[in-house]
Write a protein that holds these residues in place. Structure first.
Motif, PDB file in Angstrom:
ATOM      1  N   ARG A  49     -12.698 -55.440  -6.462  1.00 31.85           N
ATOM      2  CA  ARG A  49     -12.481 -54.030  -6.792  1.00 31.85           C
ATOM      3  C   ARG A  49     -11.540 -53.901  -7.983  1.00 31.85           C
ATOM      4  NH1 ARG A  49     -11.482 -50.228  -1.948  1.00 31.85           N
ATOM      5  NH2 ARG A  49     -13.729 -49.924  -2.222  1.00 31.85           N
ATOM      6  N   VAL A  50     -11.828 -52.934  -8.845  1.00 34.42           N
ATOM      7  CA  VAL A  50     -10.921 -52.512  -9.904  1.00 34.42           C
ATOM      8  C   VAL A  50     -10.578 -51.060  -9.650  1.00 34.42           C
ATOM      9  CG1 VAL A  50     -10.628 -52.075 -12.364  1.00 34.42           C
ATOM     10  CG2 VAL A  50     -11.799 -54.144 -11.610  1.00 34.42           C
ATOM     11  N   SER A  51      -9.287 -50.750  -9.584  1.00 39.74           N
ATOM     12  CA  SER A  51      -8.850 -49.391  -9.296  1.00 39.74           C
ATOM     13  C   SER A  51      -7.582 -49.087 -10.086  1.00 39.74           C
ATOM     14  CB  SER A  51      -8.602 -49.205  -7.795  1.00 39.74           C
ATOM     15  OG  SER A  51      -7.645 -50.144  -7.330  1.00 39.74           O
ATOM     16  N   SER A  52      -7.141 -47.825 -10.027  1.00 37.39           N
ATOM     17  CA  SER A  52      -5.923 -47.405 -10.702  1.00 37.39           C
ATOM     18  C   SER A  52      -4.929 -46.878  -9.685  1.00 37.39           C
ATOM     19  CB  SER A  52      -6.221 -46.320 -11.740  1.00 37.39           C
ATOM     20  OG  SER A  52      -7.007 -46.824 -12.800  1.00 37.39           O
ATOM     21  N   ALA A  53      -3.656 -47.030  -9.989  1.00 39.24           N
ATOM     22  CA  ALA A  53      -2.592 -46.507  -9.137  1.00 39.24           C
ATOM     23  C   ALA A  53      -1.550 -45.845 -10.025  1.00 39.24           C
ATOM     24  CB  ALA A  53      -1.952 -47.624  -8.315  1.00 39.24           C
ATOM     25  N   ASP A 130       4.544 -43.373 -18.069  1.00 38.10           N
ATOM     26  CA  ASP A 130       3.610 -42.529 -17.315  1.00 38.10           C
ATOM     27  C   ASP A 130       2.169 -43.042 -17.334  1.00 38.10           C
ATOM     28  OD1 ASP A 130       5.687 -40.767 -16.720  1.00 38.10           O
ATOM     29  OD2 ASP A 130       5.361 -39.620 -18.556  1.00 38.10           O
ATOM     30  N   ALA A 131       1.971 -44.304 -17.588  1.00 39.55           N
ATOM     31  CA  ALA A 131       0.616 -44.865 -17.595  1.00 39.55           C
ATOM     32  C   ALA A 131       0.277 -45.417 -16.212  1.00 39.55           C
ATOM     33  CB  ALA A 131       0.496 -45.966 -18.641  1.00 39.55           C
ATOM     34  N   PRO A 132      -1.004 -45.389 -15.835  1.00 41.84           N
ATOM     35  CA  PRO A 132      -1.387 -45.956 -14.536  1.00 41.84           C
ATOM     36  C   PRO A 132      -1.342 -47.474 -14.545  1.00 41.84           C
ATOM     37  CG  PRO A 132      -3.332 -45.295 -15.758  1.00 41.84           C
ATOM     38  CD  PRO A 132      -2.152 -44.835 -16.566  1.00 41.84           C
ATOM     39  N   THR A 133      -1.357 -48.032 -13.352  1.00 41.35           N
ATOM     40  CA  THR A 133      -1.444 -49.477 -13.176  1.00 41.35           C
ATOM     41  C   THR A 133      -2.868 -49.845 -12.809  1.00 41.35           C
ATOM     42  OG1 THR A 133       0.855 -49.661 -12.442  1.00 41.35           O
ATOM     43  CG2 THR A 133      -0.630 -51.439 -11.816  1.00 41.35           C
ATOM     44  N   THR A 134      -3.479 -50.727 -13.565  1.00 41.92           N
ATOM     45  CA  THR A 134      -4.806 -51.232 -13.225  1.00 41.92           C
ATOM     46  C   THR A 134      -4.657 -52.340 -12.197  1.00 41.92           C
ATOM     47  OG1 THR A 134      -5.743 -50.697 -15.392  1.00 41.92           O
ATOM     48  CG2 THR A 134      -6.895 -52.363 -14.082  1.00 41.92           C
ATOM     49  N   GLU A 135      -5.288 -52.156 -11.043  1.00 44.97           N
ATOM     50  CA  GLU A 135      -5.216 -53.145  -9.975  1.00 44.97           C
ATOM     51  C   GLU A 135      -6.578 -53.819  -9.794  1.00 44.97           C
ATOM     52  OE1 GLU A 135      -1.662 -51.305  -7.200  1.00 44.97           O
ATOM     53  OE2 GLU A 135      -3.743 -51.073  -6.524  1.00 44.97           O
ATOM     54  N   VAL A 136      -6.552 -55.113  -9.654  1.00 50.32           N
ATOM     55  CA  VAL A 136      -7.773 -55.887  -9.408  1.00 50.32           C
ATOM     56  C   VAL A 136      -7.593 -56.640  -8.100  1.00 50.32           C
ATOM     57  CG1 VAL A 136      -9.403 -57.589 -10.297  1.00 50.32           C
ATOM     58  CG2 VAL A 136      -8.128 -56.140 -11.900  1.00 50.32           C
ATOM     59  N   THR A 137      -8.538 -56.448  -7.190  1.00 49.14           N
ATOM     60  CA  THR A 137      -8.499 -57.087  -5.874  1.00 49.14           C
ATOM     61  C   THR A 137      -9.694 -58.015  -5.724  1.00 49.14           C
ATOM     62  OG1 THR A 137      -7.342 -55.235  -4.830  1.00 49.14           O
ATOM     63  CG2 THR A 137      -8.595 -56.688  -3.373  1.00 49.14           C
ATOM     64  N   ALA A 169      -1.908 -63.136 -20.712  1.00 49.07           N
ATOM     65  CA  ALA A 169      -2.390 -62.848 -19.362  1.00 49.07           C
ATOM     66  C   ALA A 169      -3.068 -61.485 -19.314  1.00 49.07           C
ATOM     67  CB  ALA A 169      -1.225 -62.907 -18.370  1.00 49.07           C
ATOM     68  N   ARG A 170      -2.499 -60.490 -19.985  1.00 44.26           N
ATOM     69  CA  ARG A 170      -3.078 -59.140 -20.000  1.00 44.26           C
ATOM     70  C   ARG A 170      -4.406 -59.130 -20.751  1.00 44.26           C
ATOM     71  NH1 ARG A 170       0.659 -54.968 -18.890  1.00 44.26           N
ATOM     72  NH2 ARG A 170      -0.382 -53.604 -20.374  1.00 44.26           N
ATOM     73  N   THR A 171      -4.509 -59.892 -21.827  1.00 43.68           N
ATOM     74  CA  THR A 171      -5.760 -59.967 -22.585  1.00 43.68           C
ATOM     75  C   THR A 171      -6.878 -60.530 -21.729  1.00 43.68           C
ATOM     76  OG1 THR A 171      -4.606 -60.207 -24.705  1.00 43.68           O
ATOM     77  CG2 THR A 171      -6.878 -60.981 -24.609  1.00 43.68           C
ATOM     78  N   LYS A 172      -6.581 -61.583 -20.965  1.00 48.23           N
ATOM     79  CA  LYS A 172      -7.600 -62.185 -20.102  1.00 48.23           C
ATOM     80  C   LYS A 172      -8.028 -61.220 -18.994  1.00 48.23           C
ATOM     81  CE  LYS A 172      -7.064 -66.423 -18.764  1.00 48.23           C
ATOM     82  NZ  LYS A 172      -6.446 -67.658 -18.213  1.00 48.23           N
ATOM     83  N   LEU A 173      -7.047 -60.529 -18.388  1.00 46.39           N
ATOM     84  CA  LEU A 173      -7.390 -59.610 -17.299  1.00 46.39           C
ATOM     85  C   LEU A 173      -8.196 -58.423 -17.830  1.00 46.39           C
ATOM     86  CD1 LEU A 173      -6.965 -59.118 -14.250  1.00 46.39           C
ATOM     87  CD2 LEU A 173      -5.057 -57.617 -14.877  1.00 46.39           C
ATOM     88  N   ARG A 174      -7.807 -57.888 -18.972  1.00 53.13           N
ATOM     89  CA  ARG A 174      -8.558 -56.757 -19.520  1.00 53.13           C
ATOM     90  C   ARG A 174      -9.975 -57.170 -19.881  1.00 53.13           C
ATOM     91  NH1 ARG A 174      -6.919 -52.199 -24.046  1.00 53.13           N
ATOM     92  NH2 ARG A 174      -9.001 -51.278 -24.170  1.00 53.13           N
ATOM     93  N   ALA A 175     -10.167 -58.371 -20.422  1.00 53.17           N
ATOM     94  CA  ALA A 175     -11.513 -58.837 -20.755  1.00 53.17           C
ATOM     95  C   ALA A 175     -12.379 -58.898 -19.499  1.00 53.17           C
ATOM     96  CB  ALA A 175     -11.439 -60.206 -21.433  1.00 53.17           C
ATOM     97  N   PHE A 176     -11.786 -59.345 -18.390  1.00 52.48           N
ATOM     98  CA  PHE A 176     -12.568 -59.386 -17.146  1.00 52.48           C
ATOM     99  C   PHE A 176     -12.898 -57.983 -16.654  1.00 52.48           C
ATOM    100  CE2 PHE A 176     -12.571 -59.052 -12.511  1.00 52.48           C
ATOM    101  CZ  PHE A 176     -13.731 -59.755 -12.242  1.00 52.48           C
ATOM    102  N   VAL A 177     -11.924 -57.072 -16.693  1.00 55.09           N
ATOM    103  CA  VAL A 177     -12.166 -55.692 -16.258  1.00 55.09           C
ATOM    104  C   VAL A 177     -13.275 -55.060 -17.103  1.00 55.09           C
ATOM    105  CG1 VAL A 177     -11.150 -53.383 -16.150  1.00 55.09           C
ATOM    106  CG2 VAL A 177      -9.873 -55.350 -15.303  1.00 55.09           C
ATOM    107  N   ASP A 178     -13.254 -55.301 -18.406  1.00 53.54           N
ATOM    108  CA  ASP A 178     -14.301 -54.761 -19.279  1.00 53.54           C
ATOM    109  C   ASP A 178     -15.658 -55.375 -18.941  1.00 53.54           C
ATOM    110  OD1 ASP A 178     -12.442 -53.210 -20.552  1.00 53.54           O
ATOM    111  OD2 ASP A 178     -12.194 -54.553 -22.274  1.00 53.54           O
ATOM    112  N   GLU A 179     -15.673 -56.663 -18.643  1.00 54.09           N
ATOM    113  CA  GLU A 179     -16.940 -57.312 -18.285  1.00 54.09           C
ATOM    114  C   GLU A 179     -17.483 -56.757 -16.978  1.00 54.09           C
ATOM    115  OE1 GLU A 179     -18.897 -61.741 -17.454  1.00 54.09           O
ATOM    116  OE2 GLU A 179     -16.820 -61.557 -18.123  1.00 54.09           O
TER     117      GLU A 179
END
Length: 292
Positions: A49-53, A130-137, A169-179
């Protein structure tokens, strides 16, 4: 202990046997890094899951916020479809679903772990307010892992408050979320369909006339459970109802004639109701109380 190959084979067999329609349910790697899926259980079991908090949004939006993408053990993928730019928007969010193959599902779990959804990864704290946190489970044979990256999309890649390792680390996680977002166009085994929930929740608060409208929006009779329902946060005057069966069908039908700012009328009182379809791993208002 099962080897990684045996675990994958068992998953492929069980996933093929458990394909259902959405909304109608219906020496290997070490345990710390294994991406083999958790075997057994229901096809409704969440595996990715990808979600925001958080973030600067109204309390009702936090409670009623939908995950961006949810992937289940039987290969179903439920995601947010295109959003209309007209105002006011529709009362019901555009949730869609499709399926992916067991092989594609395994690849996604592998990539999630490789992208940093595992213990010990530091995503830092960028200089964005004030930005959300992207969570990956991810749920695998190693257990459930959740990581969060503040302002994953909003922060600059070279933010000076982030170390080089955190930036990478953020670049790798964002690439996965985009994929994972590309599932909606590239990896489905068929055309996505509209998701029809078995349970639909309503986040309820007293109706307030919108200031930017020339006239009062047309009221819509509420056909679901009695409003305002179960208190969620007394300080914010938020409550929740969950409609099932014929009541859920009636709410979905009535939503076609409503907008996001329509007053819903129950017992001669008007209420604002944020409609929130529940996902296969959710059962009622209690699941929404934990939203952050």
């Amino acid at each position: 202990m099962w080897t990684a190959a045996a675990a994958v084979t068992l998953f492929l067999l069980s996933a093929c046997a458990q394909q259902t329609a959405a909304g109608t349910p219906g020496p290997g790697p070490s345990p710390e890094t294994s991406s083999a899926p958790a075997t057994g259980g229901s096809g409704d079991a969440l595996v990715l899951r990808v979600s925001s908090a958080g973030g600067f949004v109204p309390p009702s939006a936090i409670v009623g916020r939908l995950p961006e993408t949810s992937v289940y053990a039987d290969g179903r993928v439920i995601f947010n479809g295109p959003v209309t730019l007209s105002y006011p928007g529709p009362a019901l969010p555009n949730l869609q679903w499709g399926t992916i193959s067991p092989a594609t599902l395994q690849q996604l779990l592998d990539k999630a772990v490789a992208a940093g959804v595992r213990p010990g990864i530091d995503f830092g704290q960028p200089g964005v307010a004030d930005a959300p946190t992207t969570e990956v489970t991810v749920v695998t044979a190693a257990g459930k892992r959740t990581v969060g990256a503040v302002a994953l999309r909003e922060a600059q890649p070279d933010d000076p408050q982030l170390t080089k390792a955190q930036q990478q680390a953020r670049t790798k996680l964002r690439a996965f979320v985009d994929e994972l977002g590309d599932l909606t166009t590239r990896l489905m085994t068929g055309e996505p369909q509209q998701y029809r929930p078995e349970i639909i929740a309503g986040i309820v608060q007293p109706y307030v006339e919108p200031e930017d409208q020339p006239g009062r929006p047309r009221a819509v009779p509420w056909p679901g459970p009695a409003l305002p329902g179960e208190p969620m946060n007394p300080d914010l005057k938020l409550s929740c109802v969950a409609a099932t069966g014929e009541q859920a069908d009636a709410v979905l039908a009535a939503a076609k004639d409503a907008t996001a700012i329509s007053p819903w009328v129950w017992a001669d009182k008007s209420w604002s109701v944020l409609l929130r379809p529940l996902l296969p791993d959710e059962t009622g208002c209690a699941d929404l109380k934990a939203a952050r």
